[in-house]
Design an enzyme around this catalytic site. Sequence first.
Site, mmCIF file in Angstrom:
data_model
loop_
_atom_site.group_PDB
_atom_site.id
_atom_site.type_symbol
_atom_site.label_atom_id
_atom_site.label_comp_id
_atom_site.label_asym_id
_atom_site.label_seq_id
_atom_site.Cartn_x
_atom_site.Cartn_y
_atom_site.Cartn_z
ATOM 1 N N PHE A 1 0.859 -1.196 0.000
ATOM 2 C CA PHE A 1 0.000 0.000 0.000
ATOM 3 C C PHE A 1 0.888 1.236 0.000
ATOM 4 O O PHE A 1 1.671 1.450 0.920
ATOM 5 C CB PHE A 1 -0.939 0.055 1.210
ATOM 6 C CG PHE A 1 -1.847 1.254 1.148
ATOM 7 C CD1 PHE A 1 -3.006 1.231 0.385
ATOM 8 C CD2 PHE A 1 -1.521 2.432 1.808
ATOM 9 C CE1 PHE A 1 -3.831 2.354 0.288
ATOM 10 C CE2 PHE A 1 -2.339 3.555 1.712
ATOM 11 C CZ PHE A 1 -3.496 3.513 0.953
ATOM 12 N N ASP B 1 9.164 3.271 1.920
ATOM 13 C CA ASP B 1 7.933 3.963 2.294
ATOM 14 C C ASP B 1 7.708 3.712 3.780
ATOM 15 O O ASP B 1 7.231 2.647 4.179
ATOM 16 C CB ASP B 1 6.759 3.446 1.452
ATOM 17 C CG ASP B 1 5.434 4.119 1.834
ATOM 18 O OD1 ASP B 1 5.393 4.813 2.873
ATOM 19 O OD2 ASP B 1 4.447 3.927 1.099
ATOM 20 N N LYS C 1 2.175 10.920 7.652
ATOM 21 C CA LYS C 1 1.391 10.575 8.846
ATOM 22 C C LYS C 1 1.874 11.265 10.127
ATOM 23 O O LYS C 1 1.550 12.421 10.332
ATOM 24 C CB LYS C 1 1.295 9.050 8.971
ATOM 25 C CG LYS C 1 0.467 8.475 7.805
ATOM 26 C CD LYS C 1 -0.117 7.103 8.043
ATOM 27 C CE LYS C 1 -1.165 6.798 6.972
ATOM 28 N NZ LYS C 1 -0.863 5.698 6.102
HETATM 29 C C1 LIG Z 1 -1.101 5.810 4.609
HETATM 30 C C2 LIG Z 1 -0.018 5.345 3.725
HETATM 31 C C3 LIG Z 1 0.264 5.993 2.504
HETATM 32 C C4 LIG Z 1 -0.606 7.099 1.946
HETATM 33 O O1 LIG Z 1 -0.664 8.215 2.771
HETATM 34 P P1 LIG Z 1 -1.870 9.273 2.541
HETATM 35 O O2 LIG Z 1 -1.530 10.382 3.483
HETATM 36 O O3 LIG Z 1 -3.141 8.565 2.903
HETATM 37 O O4 LIG Z 1 -1.828 9.677 1.115
HETATM 38 C C5 LIG Z 1 1.334 5.543 1.762
HETATM 39 N N1 LIG Z 1 2.096 4.529 2.179
HETATM 40 C C6 LIG Z 1 1.867 3.888 3.350
HETATM 41 C C7 LIG Z 1 2.777 2.778 3.766
HETATM 42 C C8 LIG Z 1 0.791 4.259 4.146
HETATM 43 O O5 LIG Z 1 0.538 3.588 5.270
#
Ligand SMILES: *Cc1c(COP(=O)(O)O)cnc(C)c1O
Length: 403
Positions: free
Chosen positions: A146, A231, A260
């Site tokens: 994700f 990520d 986040k």
């Molecule tokens: C939440 C998340 C995203 C996307 O972040 P948004 O602020 O919702 O665009 C990307 N990568 C990971 C691993 C995430 O948990």
Amino acid sequence: MPSIKSDRTRTFVDLDEHFGAHNYAPLDLVVERAEGVWLWDVDGHRFLDCISAYSAVNQGHGHPRIQAALIEQAGRVALTSRAMRNDRMGRFLKKLTGVTGFDMALPMNTGAEAVETAIKLARRWGYEVKGIADNAAEIIVFSNNFHGRTTAIISASTEPAYRRHFGPFTPGFTFVPYGDADALERAITPNTCAILIEPIQGEGGVIVPPEGFIKRAWATCKEHHVLFIADEIQTGFGRTGDLFACDYDNVKPDILVVGKALGGGFYPVSAALANRPLMELFKPGDHGSTFGGNPLASAVAEAALDVIVEEKLPSRSRYAGAKIMQGLRATSSPLVKEVRGRGLMIGIELSVKAKKLAHALLERGVAAKDTHDYVLRIAPPLVIDDDAIAFLLDTYREALATL
Ligand SMILES: *Cc1c(COP(=O)(O)O)cnc(C)c1O
């Protein structure tokens, strides 16, 4: 026992459902107020937050220091755009690069935007440094990942629900099973500019890769002149018991993507980080964002970083995570297949739909969410104390017994 179906709750749910797009299936919990690890709904019931806005609230709700920074900055200047400079962005980026150990940062707002930034930077490096023919660059991504919801990012997804009827998709992504280092090695071609990887998969169901996989993937990248993009939007800033999940494997990514918790639970703030030779491939006009690096975001993020470091949130996460994991594992049940995770990123895999357990927990005052049908994620703010941990474990035992 809170009645979550009160008329008052129902009124808010109905408003959402009538006027809002139905792109989520949230818990029937309408939050009115929050502090630390606790949420209060519109009927005054208290809930332990085990979702933490998907790890955006690592510092706990309403952290006074971050709130003060927000209010103070809002009273001076909130937004300038990058058409001019402001007196907060540089300070924020100095702190962010200092904390993460990179030379430079490019500030954005949401996680998906920071991932897009990393993809663009890696491709540019592929063309201008590695010498890949224009438009031929490939990025290797992993099954079950994700990375966000934009059209380019869902093109890198293997999840049918994220992709269905959203094509045509962006080319240039190659797929490898998560955790399979040999398959990664085989998938690399002379056109591979980068791999994009979560060191622990969050939305995928709290999937911890096999021991040594991240290190091997990193070594494979070095050997083949391929960038390693981590990520850490969800795993970052203490969630897994280290400042970054890659620290566990002693891996320093070429590009680090954060978001986040960088916004301290108050404001969307994200960034892509890299060292100077790489980041300087971006030239004026190449990439940008109206809100990225704005003074309000910068002030909030600076305070959010101070809290993570000064309150030692990574070690608190490690301590609380070990305690919770131990308690969860001590509760044996034929319905529980596995309890896994690291730090306060914990997944409980069940043999029944996790939604059922989420519901039983919610009725008893714990807000937790299922992911991928059979996994319940337990990810409270990193400031959770022993009393709240005891409440969580007692509630878990009770809720599990009702299934
Ligand atoms: C939440 C998340 C995203 C996307 O972040 P948004 O602020 O919702 O665009 C990307 N990568 C990971 C691993 C995430 O948990």
